[in-house]
Design a protein around this motif. Structure first.
Motif, PDB file in Angstrom:
ATOM      1  N   PHE A  34       0.832  -1.200   0.000  1.00 16.80           N
ATOM      2  CA  PHE A  34       0.000   0.000   0.000  1.00 16.80           C
ATOM      3  C   PHE A  34       0.869   1.253   0.000  1.00 16.80           C
ATOM      4  O   PHE A  34       0.581   2.223  -0.706  1.00 16.80           O
ATOM      5  CB  PHE A  34      -0.956  -0.014   1.203  1.00 16.80           C
ATOM      6  CG  PHE A  34      -1.987   1.070   1.174  1.00 16.80           C
ATOM      7  CD1 PHE A  34      -2.529   1.537  -0.013  1.00 16.80           C
ATOM      8  CD2 PHE A  34      -2.434   1.636   2.355  1.00 16.80           C
ATOM      9  CE1 PHE A  34      -3.492   2.537  -0.028  1.00 16.80           C
ATOM     10  CE2 PHE A  34      -3.393   2.632   2.354  1.00 16.80           C
ATOM     11  CZ  PHE A  34      -3.920   3.094   1.161  1.00 16.80           C
ATOM     12  N   ALA A  35       1.951   1.252   0.764  1.00 15.77           N
ATOM     13  CA  ALA A  35       2.867   2.403   0.776  1.00 15.77           C
ATOM     14  C   ALA A  35       3.446   2.642  -0.615  1.00 15.77           C
ATOM     15  O   ALA A  35       3.540   3.794  -1.064  1.00 15.77           O
ATOM     16  CB  ALA A  35       3.982   2.176   1.795  1.00 15.77           C
ATOM     17  N   TYR A  36       3.818   1.578  -1.321  1.00 17.18           N
ATOM     18  CA  TYR A  36       4.324   1.736  -2.690  1.00 17.18           C
ATOM     19  C   TYR A  36       3.236   2.276  -3.620  1.00 17.18           C
ATOM     20  O   TYR A  36       3.519   3.078  -4.510  1.00 17.18           O
ATOM     21  CB  TYR A  36       4.881   0.419  -3.237  1.00 17.18           C
ATOM     22  CG  TYR A  36       6.301   0.143  -2.798  1.00 17.18           C
ATOM     23  CD1 TYR A  36       7.302   1.080  -2.959  1.00 17.18           C
ATOM     24  CD2 TYR A  36       6.639  -1.079  -2.232  1.00 17.18           C
ATOM     25  CE1 TYR A  36       8.606   0.825  -2.559  1.00 17.18           C
ATOM     26  CE2 TYR A  36       7.933  -1.353  -1.827  1.00 17.18           C
ATOM     27  CZ  TYR A  36       8.914  -0.394  -1.999  1.00 17.18           C
ATOM     28  OH  TYR A  36      10.196  -0.661  -1.605  1.00 17.18           O
ATOM     29  N   THR A  37       2.004   1.852  -3.423  1.00 15.33           N
ATOM     30  CA  THR A  37       0.900   2.373  -4.233  1.00 15.33           C
ATOM     31  C   THR A  37       0.744   3.879  -4.011  1.00 15.33           C
ATOM     32  O   THR A  37       0.578   4.645  -4.971  1.00 15.33           O
ATOM     33  CB  THR A  37      -0.415   1.641  -3.885  1.00 15.33           C
ATOM     34  OG1 THR A  37      -0.242   0.255  -4.167  1.00 15.33           O
ATOM     35  CG2 THR A  37      -1.582   2.183  -4.690  1.00 15.33           C
ATOM     36  N   ILE A  38       0.816   4.303  -2.772  1.00 15.04           N
ATOM     37  CA  ILE A  38       0.742   5.731  -2.471  1.00 15.04           C
ATOM     38  C   ILE A  38       1.914   6.464  -3.107  1.00 15.04           C
ATOM     39  O   ILE A  38       1.741   7.521  -3.735  1.00 15.04           O
ATOM     40  CB  ILE A  38       0.707   5.961  -0.946  1.00 15.04           C
ATOM     41  CG1 ILE A  38      -0.594   5.413  -0.363  1.00 15.04           C
ATOM     42  CG2 ILE A  38       0.879   7.443  -0.606  1.00 15.04           C
ATOM     43  CD1 ILE A  38      -0.598   5.298   1.148  1.00 15.04           C
ATOM     44  N   LEU A  39       3.107   5.906  -2.977  1.00 19.29           N
ATOM     45  CA  LEU A  39       4.307   6.513  -3.545  1.00 19.29           C
ATOM     46  C   LEU A  39       4.181   6.692  -5.059  1.00 19.29           C
ATOM     47  O   LEU A  39       4.566   7.720  -5.614  1.00 19.29           O
ATOM     48  CB  LEU A  39       5.528   5.659  -3.203  1.00 19.29           C
ATOM     49  CG  LEU A  39       6.890   6.214  -3.605  1.00 19.29           C
ATOM     50  CD1 LEU A  39       7.215   7.465  -2.805  1.00 19.29           C
ATOM     51  CD2 LEU A  39       7.960   5.150  -3.381  1.00 19.29           C
ATOM     52  N   ALA A  50       2.711  11.952   4.802  1.00 15.98           N
ATOM     53  CA  ALA A  50       1.790  11.682   5.914  1.00 15.98           C
ATOM     54  C   ALA A  50       1.010  10.398   5.676  1.00 15.98           C
ATOM     55  O   ALA A  50       0.813   9.602   6.609  1.00 15.98           O
ATOM     56  CB  ALA A  50       0.841  12.861   6.115  1.00 15.98           C
ATOM     57  N   ALA A  51       0.570  10.180   4.450  1.00 16.86           N
ATOM     58  CA  ALA A  51      -0.194   8.967   4.140  1.00 16.86           C
ATOM     59  C   ALA A  51       0.650   7.726   4.372  1.00 16.86           C
ATOM     60  O   ALA A  51       0.185   6.738   4.959  1.00 16.86           O
ATOM     61  CB  ALA A  51      -0.703   9.027   2.703  1.00 16.86           C
ATOM     62  N   ILE A  52       1.890   7.756   3.927  1.00 17.61           N
ATOM     63  CA  ILE A  52       2.775   6.603   4.115  1.00 17.61           C
ATOM     64  C   ILE A  52       3.067   6.389   5.597  1.00 17.61           C
ATOM     65  O   ILE A  52       3.079   5.249   6.078  1.00 17.61           O
ATOM     66  CB  ILE A  52       4.061   6.753   3.281  1.00 17.61           C
ATOM     67  CG1 ILE A  52       3.702   6.665   1.790  1.00 17.61           C
ATOM     68  CG2 ILE A  52       5.094   5.700   3.665  1.00 17.61           C
ATOM     69  CD1 ILE A  52       4.831   7.015   0.845  1.00 17.61           C
TER      70      ILE A  52
END
Length: 71
Positions: A34-39, A50-52
């Motif tokens: 999910f962090a990579y998707t946000i990135l 902040a999201a990560i």
């Protein structure tokens, strides 16, 4: 909140078995994905960071739930 709960939260809880280890791993991997998707999809900046961080916090909190056995 009780003192017992605080003691439990601030005590090291090593994994008791492979079920817990597998659960930790699954949560970390899902959080990382999910962090990579946000990135990849959110514009760089303070909100992306902040999201990560919130994903990281969610992973840590979920792993704490496993360690503390929901208590």
């Amino acid at each position: 909140m009780e003192r017992e709960q605080i003691e439990n939260w601030f005590t090291h809880h090593p994994p008791k078995d492979m079920t817990a280890i597998n659960a930790y791993h699954a949560i970390r991997e899902a959080g990382k994905a999910f962090a990579y998707t946000i990135l990849e999809h959110a514009p760089a900046g303070a909100d992306q960071t902040a999201a990560i961080r919130k994903v990281r916090e969610a992973v840590m909190t979920a792993n704490a739930a496993i360690a503390c056995e929901g208590k």
